[in-house]
Design a protein around this motif. Structure first.
Motif, short mmCIF file in Angstrom:
data_model
loop_
_atom_site.label_atom_id
_atom_site.label_comp_id
_atom_site.label_asym_id
_atom_site.label_seq_id
_atom_site.Cartn_x
_atom_site.Cartn_y
_atom_site.Cartn_z
N UNK A 1 0.91 -1.15 0.06
CA UNK A 1 -0.12 0.01 0.11
C UNK A 1 0.87 1.39 -0.13
N UNK A 2 1.76 1.34 0.84
CA UNK A 2 2.75 2.65 0.97
C UNK A 2 3.39 2.60 -0.29
N UNK A 3 4.13 1.51 -0.93
CA UNK A 3 4.74 1.70 -2.13
C UNK A 3 3.86 2.13 -3.40
N UNK B 1 -9.25 -3.02 2.08
CA UNK B 1 -8.40 -1.81 1.96
C UNK B 1 -8.77 -0.77 2.87
N UNK B 2 -10.22 -0.66 3.16
CA UNK B 2 -10.72 0.36 4.04
C UNK B 2 -10.04 0.05 5.54
N UNK C 1 -3.25 1.80 8.84
CA UNK C 1 -2.01 2.66 8.71
C UNK C 1 -2.26 4.14 8.98
N UNK C 2 -3.58 4.66 8.98
CA UNK C 2 -3.76 6.09 9.55
C UNK C 2 -3.63 6.03 10.95
N UNK D 1 0.80 6.86 9.13
CA UNK D 1 1.51 6.56 7.99
C UNK D 1 0.87 7.23 6.59
N UNK D 2 -0.59 6.96 6.66
CA UNK D 2 -1.51 7.59 5.72
C UNK D 2 -2.53 8.44 6.19
N UNK D 3 -3.30 9.23 5.46
CA UNK D 3 -4.38 10.01 5.61
C UNK D 3 -5.45 9.67 4.46
#
Length: 163
Positions: free
Chosen positions: A47-49, A75-76, A82-83, A87-89
């Motif tokens: 996901x990050x990549x 994915x949600x 990750x949020x 790491x993500x928003x």
């Protein structure tokens, strides 16, 4: 779906079993190594990549689900985790407020940068170092063909840089 025949091709059958087993083992070993060395799950790395490779470090959630091969609901949940790590928003798409984007944050970029050397070393030792340049080109071509067919995408027209 193809109609089964009374007689199967032993070479094709063996190739299919070998491919599936090798892909599963490679995925398991990459995931174990990545988790041991960085504490990151393989799917989190993916996901990050994907976000890091996208313009503005962001993708629509449905596109990210498509690229990672996971369901929208899975994915949600992944993006929520990750949020929580910072790491993500998740944010509304300015072009369509009904759609949400996942965006890679600075903390996620750093986590990815820390995990990338471990991931690359494992990929090299488990797969890439065992292939010739020609075999690697074939693997790339075959993998892209499979991805396009399995993801129901039109075949790629640009074969990439000539080597």
């Amino acid at each position: 779906m193809a109609t089964p025949t009374a007689r199967s091709d032993p070479t094709a059958e063996h190739a299919m079993r070998a491919f599936l087993t090798a892909a599963r083992l490679l995925s398991e070993q990459l995931g174990q190594e990545l988790r041991r060395e960085s504490g990151m799950l393989q799917i989190h790395y993916e996901v990050l990549a994907h976000l890091a490779d996208s313009p503005g470090n962001r993708l629509r959630m449905n596109e990210l689900a498509h690229r990672t091969g996971v369901s929208a609901s899975r994915l949600s949940h992944l993006v929520d985790r990750l949020d929580q790590r910072g790491w993500v928003s998740r944010l509304p798409d300015p072009a369509d407020r009904r759609v949400h984007l996942a965006r890679l944050n600075g903390t996620g970029r750093r986590a990815l940068a820390e995990a990338a050397p471990w991931h690359a070393a494992c990929a090299r030792s488990r797969l890439l170092d065992h292939l010739t340049d020609e075999q690697l080109r074939h693997l790339k071509e075959i993998s892209e063909l499979l991805l396009d067919r399995l993801a129901d995408r039109p075949p790629r027209t640009d074969p990439g840089p000539a080597e």
